[in-house]
Design a protein around this motif. Structure first.
Motif, mmCIF file in Angstrom:
data_model
loop_
_atom_site.group_PDB
_atom_site.id
_atom_site.type_symbol
_atom_site.label_atom_id
_atom_site.label_comp_id
_atom_site.label_asym_id
_atom_site.label_seq_id
_atom_site.Cartn_x
_atom_site.Cartn_y
_atom_site.Cartn_z
ATOM 1 N N THR A 99 0.832 -1.195 0.000
ATOM 2 C CA THR A 99 0.000 0.000 0.000
ATOM 3 C C THR A 99 0.870 1.250 0.000
ATOM 4 O O THR A 99 2.083 1.188 0.265
ATOM 5 C CB THR A 99 -0.917 0.059 1.241
ATOM 6 N N LYS A 100 0.237 2.368 -0.259
ATOM 7 C CA LYS A 100 0.919 3.660 -0.208
ATOM 8 C C LYS A 100 1.297 4.026 1.222
ATOM 9 O O LYS A 100 2.104 4.923 1.440
ATOM 10 C CB LYS A 100 0.045 4.735 -0.842
ATOM 11 N N LEU A 101 0.736 3.313 2.196
ATOM 12 C CA LEU A 101 1.080 3.499 3.604
ATOM 13 C C LEU A 101 2.218 2.570 4.022
ATOM 14 O O LEU A 101 2.501 2.418 5.200
ATOM 15 C CB LEU A 101 -0.151 3.249 4.484
ATOM 16 N N ASP A 102 2.835 1.899 3.026
ATOM 17 C CA ASP A 102 3.951 0.973 3.227
ATOM 18 C C ASP A 102 3.547 -0.269 4.019
ATOM 19 O O ASP A 102 4.326 -0.817 4.800
ATOM 20 C CB ASP A 102 5.139 1.675 3.888
ATOM 21 N N ILE A 103 2.323 -0.715 3.827
ATOM 22 C CA ILE A 103 1.820 -1.930 4.464
ATOM 23 C C ILE A 103 1.791 -3.029 3.413
ATOM 24 O O ILE A 103 1.245 -2.836 2.322
ATOM 25 C CB ILE A 103 0.410 -1.714 5.040
ATOM 26 N N ASP A 104 2.398 -4.169 3.739
ATOM 27 C CA ASP A 104 2.361 -5.311 2.833
ATOM 28 C C ASP A 104 0.963 -5.902 2.821
ATOM 29 O O ASP A 104 0.271 -5.917 3.839
ATOM 30 C CB ASP A 104 3.363 -6.387 3.260
ATOM 31 N N PHE A 105 0.574 -6.389 1.658
ATOM 32 C CA PHE A 105 -0.740 -7.013 1.504
ATOM 33 C C PHE A 105 -0.542 -8.395 0.914
ATOM 34 O O PHE A 105 0.220 -8.571 -0.046
ATOM 35 C CB PHE A 105 -1.615 -6.177 0.562
ATOM 36 N N ALA A 106 -1.202 -9.372 1.478
ATOM 37 C CA ALA A 106 -1.205 -10.732 0.930
ATOM 38 C C ALA A 106 -2.537 -11.349 1.310
ATOM 39 O O ALA A 106 -2.997 -11.208 2.441
ATOM 40 C CB ALA A 106 -0.053 -11.548 1.502
ATOM 41 N N ASN A 107 -3.159 -12.002 0.347
ATOM 42 C CA ASN A 107 -4.449 -12.623 0.631
ATOM 43 C C ASN A 107 -4.598 -13.859 -0.248
ATOM 44 O O ASN A 107 -3.849 -14.050 -1.204
ATOM 45 C CB ASN A 107 -5.595 -11.643 0.370
ATOM 46 N N GLU A 108 -5.585 -14.657 0.089
ATOM 47 C CA GLU A 108 -5.885 -15.862 -0.679
ATOM 48 C C GLU A 108 -7.379 -15.891 -0.945
ATOM 49 O O GLU A 108 -8.171 -15.494 -0.088
ATOM 50 C CB GLU A 108 -5.463 -17.093 0.121
ATOM 51 N N TYR A 109 -7.755 -16.344 -2.133
ATOM 52 C CA TYR A 109 -9.143 -16.282 -2.569
ATOM 53 C C TYR A 109 -9.561 -17.561 -3.284
ATOM 54 O O TYR A 109 -8.754 -18.217 -3.919
ATOM 55 C CB TYR A 109 -9.349 -15.166 -3.613
ATOM 56 N N ILE A 110 -10.839 -17.799 -3.231
ATOM 57 C CA ILE A 110 -11.534 -18.677 -4.175
ATOM 58 C C ILE A 110 -12.594 -17.781 -4.800
ATOM 59 O O ILE A 110 -13.399 -17.178 -4.083
ATOM 60 C CB ILE A 110 -12.206 -19.893 -3.504
ATOM 61 N N ILE A 111 -12.556 -17.649 -6.103
ATOM 62 C CA ILE A 111 -13.533 -16.817 -6.796
ATOM 63 C C ILE A 111 -14.326 -17.702 -7.744
ATOM 64 O O ILE A 111 -13.757 -18.458 -8.535
ATOM 65 C CB ILE A 111 -12.849 -15.666 -7.566
ATOM 66 N N ILE A 112 -15.630 -17.607 -7.630
ATOM 67 C CA ILE A 112 -16.528 -18.322 -8.531
ATOM 68 C C ILE A 112 -17.162 -17.274 -9.442
ATOM 69 O O ILE A 112 -17.879 -16.389 -8.978
ATOM 70 C CB ILE A 112 -17.628 -19.083 -7.762
ATOM 71 N N CYS A 113 -16.845 -17.348 -10.721
ATOM 72 C CA CYS A 113 -17.393 -16.409 -11.701
ATOM 73 C C CYS A 113 -18.436 -17.119 -12.548
ATOM 74 O O CYS A 113 -18.223 -18.246 -12.985
ATOM 75 C CB CYS A 113 -16.299 -15.900 -12.638
ATOM 76 N N THR A 114 -19.543 -16.443 -12.772
ATOM 77 C CA THR A 114 -20.534 -16.920 -13.723
ATOM 78 C C THR A 114 -20.425 -16.011 -14.940
ATOM 79 O O THR A 114 -20.489 -14.792 -14.810
ATOM 80 C CB THR A 114 -21.960 -16.868 -13.141
#
Length: 167
Positions: A115-130
């Motif tokens: 981020t612009k606030l110098d915070i690391d971001f990491a996430n995990e997802y399952i995305i179901i798209c129709t």
């Protein structure tokens, strides 16, 4: 004869996400992922994969308290106001994509960024798209159900709020 449930396509990013003959539904989701991985973000590039006719986006688990998004316009506005200005970098990694019946594409993804606030971001997802044809005659995403790591998101937003308060 192979039943419909057995007719699925699995694609691993660490192997190859560009199959020889992807369905129109899978091409749409892959285009959305590729646009998401183009930095700096061009919101119109991945919004182009979303239907103008109908769009619903739900974030799960429900304990995160995210409101359902009920149109492409609502999604773009929220993204441009909330998510886009927050980041200096962002990348999605595809672990697996499964094409399922009735125009569904399921993706296991992880993200990383700063981020612009110098915070690391990491996430995990399952995305179901129709995905289906809309009034333009093109295949577009009409629904996304996004499961994310609630512990990670809660910690991330607490860190953003704390950093914003001291900035």
């Amino acid at each position: 004869m192979m039943c419909e449930m057995e007719k699925k396509v699995r694609i691993r990013r660490d192997v190859d996400i560009h199959p020889t003959n992807p369905s129109p539904e899978l091409r749409t989701v892959l285009a959305w992922i590729e646009a998401t991985n183009t930095w700096p973000w061009d919101v119109s590039a991945f919004a182009a994969q979303i239907s103008d006719d109908e769009y619903h986006h739900t974030v799960l688990p429900a304990s995160l308290g995210a409101q359902e998004i009920k149109s492409k316009e609502e999604w773009v506005a929220g993204f441009e106001k909330g998510f886009l200005p927050l980041f200096d970098s962002f990348e999605l990694k595809v672990h697996e994509i499964i094409e399922a019946p009735e125009g569904r594409v399921i993706a296991h993804l992880s993200s990383s960024g700063k981020t612009k606030l110098d915070i690391d971001f990491a996430n995990e997802y399952i995305i179901i798209c129709t995905v289906r044809k809309d009034s333009s005659g093109e295949y577009k995403i009409v629904k996304e159900t996004e499961f994310m790591d609630s512990k990670t998101m809660t910690s991330f937003f607490a860190a953003v709020q704390a950093a914003s308060a001291t900035a």
